[in-house]
Scaffold this active site. Structure first.
Site, PDB file in Angstrom:
ATOM      1  CG  HIS A  14      -1.927  -1.112   1.172  1.00  0.00           C
ATOM      2  ND1 HIS A  14      -2.287  -1.857   2.279  1.00  0.00           N
ATOM      3  CD2 HIS A  14      -2.650  -1.619   0.133  1.00  0.00           C
ATOM      4  CE1 HIS A  14      -3.190  -2.756   1.934  1.00  0.00           C
ATOM      5  NE2 HIS A  14      -3.419  -2.635   0.638  1.00  0.00           N
ATOM      6  CD  GLU A  17      -0.907   0.200   4.741  1.00  0.00           C
ATOM      7  OE1 GLU A  17      -0.165  -0.787   4.890  1.00  0.00           O
ATOM      8  OE2 GLU A  17      -2.154   0.114   4.684  1.00  0.00           O
ATOM      9  CG  HIS A 106       0.324  -4.230   5.169  1.00  0.00           C
ATOM     10  ND1 HIS A 106      -0.440  -3.730   4.133  1.00  0.00           N
ATOM     11  CD2 HIS A 106       0.962  -5.313   4.662  1.00  0.00           C
ATOM     12  CE1 HIS A 106      -0.276  -4.473   3.053  1.00  0.00           C
ATOM     13  NE2 HIS A 106       0.577  -5.447   3.352  1.00  0.00           N
ATOM     14  CD  GLU A 165      -2.626  -3.788   8.989  1.00  0.00           C
ATOM     15  OE1 GLU A 165      -2.403  -2.616   8.614  1.00  0.00           O
ATOM     16  OE2 GLU A 165      -3.054  -4.689   8.242  1.00  0.00           O
TER      17      GLU A 165
END
Length: 297
Positions: A14, A17, A106, A165
């Site tokens: 992404h 990020e 992430h 994450e």
């Protein structure tokens, strides 16, 4: 060096990020951080066009482009082209993938701390998550439950995979605490691969851990035209992984009206008010907390 495994560390799946992007760049400058007795990991910055634009994606979320169906069909946009190129270089996706491990970095705008996302069908990855949790006791294990072919994540093209994450952090922003937590979790994950290769991972047998299993995403309140007209209730905001029971406040309208949780059972919540999900008006994810026991491999 022992018979080497192929390990890939990914950032920028992404493009906004930036923790993973900058950590991968640090690792590229300092490859000794990637080196263990049994392997030296490679790195990948996955979606360079989205990174340049500081956007999650340009046409389609790259981390939803790695199902077997999409990889086996003609690409329809830039992210699907990227997915095909990454799969060709590091795959092909499947149990016999030449890449032994993929760890994808992430961040989230939600208050989720360090969360490790693994798949039920990958017991070695579940072992890795438990090992990291032993080193970082506040880590949460998030258990996805889909087949390898259905798994849309980039890391699913490896034989084994884990997604790290960490949050909360706004999109496009660097914070040292989030950066450092990501680096620590990654270092422990790489240690696990090395220790497992040498038969020294020190995990108990049988193993046991609390895990949160994804159920579904819930939409934010929307009007008759599909426009968002409400938000997360303040009693729920920033309380990822709390238990939510039927009747508890979940949303509040722009006019201040509380909307209770209408569901047949108590569940837990994650990705609460995740900014990246506003493109589909999703407000949070529902999770089922389970205590899982399994035998070591």
């Amino acid at each position: 060096m022992a018979d080497s495994q192929r390990v890939l560390v990914v950032g920028g799946t992404h493009g906004n990020e930036v923790t993973g992007v900058h950590l991968v760049r640090r690792l590229q400058r300092n490859p000794q951080e990637l080196t263990r007795d049994s392997f030296t990991a490679q790195t990948l910055l996955a979606n360079l066009p989205a990174m340049a634009a500081n956007r999650r994606y340009l046409e389609q979320d790259l981390n939803r482009c790695f199902t077997a169906a999409l990889l086996n069909s003609e690409p329809q946009n830039g992210e699907q082209v990227l997915a095909h190129e990454i799969n060709e270089k590091y795959g092909p996706k499947g149990a016999d993938s030449p890449t032994d491990w993929i760890i994808d970095l992430h961040t989230t705008t939600a208050n989720m701390g360090v969360t490790l996302v693994v798949q039920q069908h990958d017991p070695q990855a579940v072992d890795m998550a438990l090992y990291v949790q032993q080193k970082m006791p506040d880590v949460v294990i998030f258990d996805e439950n889909c087949t390898r072919d259905e798994d849309p994540f980039l890391c699913s093209i490896g034989q084994h995979s884990m997604l790290i994450e960490v949050g909360p952090v706004p999109q496009g922003l660097l914070r040292w605490d989030v950066f450092e937590q990501t680096a620590r979790a990654l270092a422990h994950a790489l240690d696990f691969i090395d220790l497992r290769a040498r038969g020294e991972d020190s995990l108990p047998s049988p193993r046991q851990a609390d895990m949160y299993q994804f159920i579904e995403k819930l939409h934010l309140p929307r009007d008759e035209h599909g426009a968002i007209c409400g938000m997360i209730h303040p009693e729920l905001q920033d309380r990822d992984y709390r238990e939510l029971s039927p009747g508890d406040p979940i949303f509040i309208s722009v006019d201040g009206e509380t909307i209770p949780f209408d569901y047949p059972e108590s569940v837990h919540v994650a990705f609460v008010n995740e900014a990246a999900y506003y493109d589909q008006a999703h407000g949070l994810s529902l999770m089922r907390k389970r205590t899982v026991s399994w035998e070591g491999e």
